[in-house]
Design an enzyme around this catalytic site. Structure first.
Site, mmCIF file in Angstrom:
data_model
loop_
_atom_site.group_PDB
_atom_site.id
_atom_site.type_symbol
_atom_site.label_atom_id
_atom_site.label_comp_id
_atom_site.label_asym_id
_atom_site.label_seq_id
_atom_site.Cartn_x
_atom_site.Cartn_y
_atom_site.Cartn_z
ATOM 1 N N ALA A 264 -0.180 -48.908 -36.832
ATOM 2 C CA ALA A 264 0.251 -47.805 -35.967
ATOM 3 C C ALA A 264 1.757 -47.612 -35.963
ATOM 4 C CB ALA A 264 -0.246 -48.044 -34.540
ATOM 5 N N ARG B 105 12.447 -46.473 -41.169
ATOM 6 C CA ARG B 105 13.381 -46.747 -42.268
ATOM 7 C C ARG B 105 12.867 -46.292 -43.639
ATOM 8 N NH1 ARG B 105 14.694 -52.741 -42.195
ATOM 9 N NH2 ARG B 105 13.053 -52.983 -40.644
ATOM 10 N N GLN C 157 -3.862 -45.922 -31.377
ATOM 11 C CA GLN C 157 -2.978 -46.558 -30.392
ATOM 12 C C GLN C 157 -1.869 -45.577 -30.061
ATOM 13 O OE1 GLN C 157 -0.328 -49.558 -31.754
ATOM 14 N NE2 GLN C 157 -0.075 -50.508 -29.759
HETATM 15 C C1 UD1 Z 1 5.815 -59.271 -35.670
HETATM 16 C C2 UD1 Z 1 5.570 -60.563 -34.865
HETATM 17 C C3 UD1 Z 1 6.504 -61.653 -35.353
HETATM 18 C C4 UD1 Z 1 6.318 -61.883 -36.830
HETATM 19 C C5 UD1 Z 1 6.525 -60.578 -37.582
HETATM 20 C C6 UD1 Z 1 6.126 -60.751 -39.032
HETATM 21 C C7 UD1 Z 1 4.855 -59.870 -32.646
HETATM 22 C C8 UD1 Z 1 5.261 -59.665 -31.246
HETATM 23 N N1 UD1 Z 1 5.792 -60.298 -33.462
HETATM 24 O O1 UD1 Z 1 7.120 -58.851 -35.336
HETATM 25 O O2 UD1 Z 1 6.251 -62.873 -34.654
HETATM 26 O O3 UD1 Z 1 7.258 -62.849 -37.295
HETATM 27 O O4 UD1 Z 1 5.674 -59.544 -37.052
HETATM 28 O O5 UD1 Z 1 6.454 -59.623 -39.747
HETATM 29 O O6 UD1 Z 1 3.704 -59.676 -32.969
HETATM 30 N N2 UD1 Z 1 2.207 -52.391 -34.850
HETATM 31 C C9 UD1 Z 1 1.262 -51.562 -34.268
HETATM 32 N N3 UD1 Z 1 1.425 -51.157 -32.997
HETATM 33 C C10 UD1 Z 1 2.479 -51.545 -32.243
HETATM 34 C C11 UD1 Z 1 3.436 -52.394 -32.831
HETATM 35 C C12 UD1 Z 1 3.271 -52.800 -34.128
HETATM 36 O O7 UD1 Z 1 0.290 -51.185 -34.929
HETATM 37 O O8 UD1 Z 1 2.536 -51.146 -31.088
HETATM 38 C C13 UD1 Z 1 2.024 -52.828 -36.228
HETATM 39 C C14 UD1 Z 1 3.138 -52.367 -37.153
HETATM 40 O O9 UD1 Z 1 2.786 -51.140 -37.761
HETATM 41 C C15 UD1 Z 1 3.215 -53.477 -38.180
HETATM 42 C C16 UD1 Z 1 2.786 -54.713 -37.386
HETATM 43 O O10 UD1 Z 1 2.088 -54.244 -36.265
HETATM 44 O O11 UD1 Z 1 2.284 -53.304 -39.232
HETATM 45 C C17 UD1 Z 1 3.963 -55.559 -36.961
HETATM 46 O O12 UD1 Z 1 4.829 -54.795 -36.171
HETATM 47 P P1 UD1 Z 1 6.388 -54.987 -36.199
HETATM 48 O O13 UD1 Z 1 7.008 -54.037 -35.271
HETATM 49 O O14 UD1 Z 1 6.864 -55.003 -37.605
HETATM 50 O O15 UD1 Z 1 6.494 -56.457 -35.585
HETATM 51 P P2 UD1 Z 1 7.757 -57.398 -35.650
HETATM 52 O O16 UD1 Z 1 8.622 -57.071 -34.509
HETATM 53 O O17 UD1 Z 1 8.325 -57.422 -36.986
#
Ligand code: UD1
Ligand code: MG
Length: 452
Positions: free
Chosen positions: A8, A13, A71
């Site tokens: 989601a 970037r 979501q």
């Molecule tokens: C997340 C992890 C972190 C891990 C890292 C690895 C959490 C809180 N943190 O951080 O511990 O080291 O990934 O890359 O989980 N996404 C959704 N909905 C949302 C938020 C995110 O679908 O509301 C999806 C994003 O599209 C992505 C993934 O979840 O595919 C990870 O989201 P991202 O924002 O990259 O998490 P990080 O902050 O990098």
């Protein structure tokens, strides 16, 4: 097992109107790679969480084994998994994957599933020289006790080099309980999936970890730079596999496979070739430099010389194609056919040992065996509205610069004189030609430049 794929996120970037997870890597979207890996585990439920980019994400998949859950708004990874809960089977564990992490291998996931079993929480972790940006794995006496996000970490926690890849597996009933208890009281104001680790520990549930075979398996795509890097990793892996199978690659860093390339023994591929879709090269095939070959089968010992474009075509054994040949959809060449430079063939069958060596268009034609198609021959298959077939029977000889106005048939063994515009059928074994008589004008003089 249930699989939930988080997809989601925004992908700001990428600087693109296309949702991040739909950007292609090796000819397939990032998300399609993850779906493929998920399917290799035969999940009973497969749920994709989408949001940014709206309906474009579900619209890109036409599959009844996938449930899409929206979501909106995106309040964090924990909130994302919550959207999947109504679709999950509580009796089996749930594996969480990321839609923007395309290269995780089935092997590594199986390792994680095996170590977690169905009664514990399993996390795929990895140690990184530079862990910045990742959630850190906090251990006490060797046991995982929680995950702390970069933005919430103390100086001591920031020094931890074991990080959360984001991929985890949990017993589903417990996962529901833990997600319901999440709060967003943290530096980012998000519901962190990673907070379930502390809940598991508080309940006394064991937390296991497994490590992937390679770092690139856990790398995500946030920018075009990272997309290009992972594309190279993937292509390097494909080239490595081909080399191990005995394929000769002039340069393993200069081949691109966007799909499935299957090769027989003693195949060699020169630099700069692109293979798309499903391509099969039989034994002893040689592919010259800079060919683009899509959804094609090339027969034993065939030679494709440099700069050919082959799309949805079948090439027979010992054929010689190119340089600079274009085989379009529906081309079927039998054994030992020769197709030379600047020859375009579409929706046509050509029998064995026939040749079209120079500058021709052959469209909607059926050509027999041992036919010689002279230089510059054109099948005029289209009258602007409808398409018609040209039939050339065995052993015919088509003189250079012939136009075959379809529908038309050239009989077996017929010879067509050079420069003919063939508007009716040519009988077998006879010479047919249309050509105005050659004249030489006696006493003719070139015009002289006029004086002013
Ligand atoms: C997340 C992890 C972190 C891990 C890292 C690895 C959490 C809180 N943190 O951080 O511990 O080291 O990934 O890359 O989980 N996404 C959704 N909905 C949302 C938020 C995110 O679908 O509301 C999806 C994003 O599209 C992505 C993934 O979840 O595919 C990870 O989201 P991202 O924002 O990259 O998490 P990080 O902050 O990098
Ligand atoms: Mg991330």
């Amino acid at each position: 097992m249930n699989v939930v794929i988080l997809a989601a996120g925004m992908g700001k970037r990428m600087q693109s109107a296309l949702p991040k997870v739909l950007h292609p890597l090796a000819g397939q979207s990032l998300l399609a790679h993850v779906v493929g890996t998920a399917r290799s585990l035969s999940p009973s439920r497969l749920c994709i969480i989408y949001g940014h980019g709206g309906e474009a994400v579900p619209a890109a998949f036409n599959a009844d084994d996938i449930v899409f859950a929206r979501q909106e708004p995106q309040l964090g990874t924990g909130h994302a998994v919550m959207q999947a809960l109504p679709f999950l089977d509580e009796c089996t564990p749930t594996l969480v994957l990321y839609g923007d992490v395309p290269l995780t291998t089935t092997d590594s996931l199986q390792k994680l599933l095996a170590c977690a079993g169905s009664e514990s929480l399993g996390i795929l972790t990895i140690t990184m020289a530079d862990p910045s940006g990742y959630g850190r794995i906090v251990r006490e006496q060797g046991r995982i006790v929680r995950i702390v996000e970069q933005k919430d970490a103390s100086a001591a926690e920031l020094a931890i080099t074991e990080v959360n890849t984001g991929i985890l597996v949990a017993p589903t009933a417990a996962l529901k309980r833990w997600l319901a208890a999440l709060s967003n009281n943290n530096a980012q104001g998000e519901y962190y999936l990673t907070d379930i680790v502390a809940s598991a520990v508080a309940e006394g549930m064991p937390v296991q970890s497994a490590q992937p075979g390679a770092l690139w398996e856990t790398l995500g795509v946030n920018s075009k730079v990272q997309l290009a890097e992972l594309e190279r990793v993937h292509q390097r892996n494909v080239a490595q596999r081909l080399l191990e199978q005995g394929v000769t690659l002039a340069d393993p860093s200069r081949i691109d496979v966007r799909g499935t390339l299957t090769c027989g023994r003693d195949v060699s591929i020169d630099v700069g070739c692109v293979f798309e879709g499903t391509v099969t090269l039989a034994d002893n095939v040689r592919i010259g430099a800079h060919c683009v070959i899509s959804n094609a089968r090339i027969g034993d010992g065939a030679q494709i010389k440099p700069f050919c474009h082959i799309d949805e075509a079948v090439v027979g054994a010992a054929a010689m194609i190119g340089p600079y040949a274009r085989l379009r959809p529906g081309t079927e060449l039998a054994d030992a056919v020769h197709v030379g430079n600047f020859v375009e063939i579409k929706n046509s069958q050509i029998g064995s040992a026939s040749k079209a060596n120079h500058l021709s268009y052959i469209g909607d034609a059926t050509i027999g065996q041992r036919v010689n198609v002279g230089a510059g021959t054109i099948t005029c298959n289209y009258d602007g509205v409808n398409k018609f077939r040209t039939i050339i029977e065995d052993d015919a000889f088509i003189g250079s610069d012939t136009q075959l106005i379809a529908p038309v048939t050239v009989g077996a063994g017929a010879t067509i004189g050079a420069g003919t515009t063939l508007t009716g059928n040519a009988p077998p074994d006879k010479l047919t030609l249309s050509r105005s008589k050659q004249l030489t004008i006696a006493g003719w003089q070139r015009p002289a430049k006029q004086k002013k």
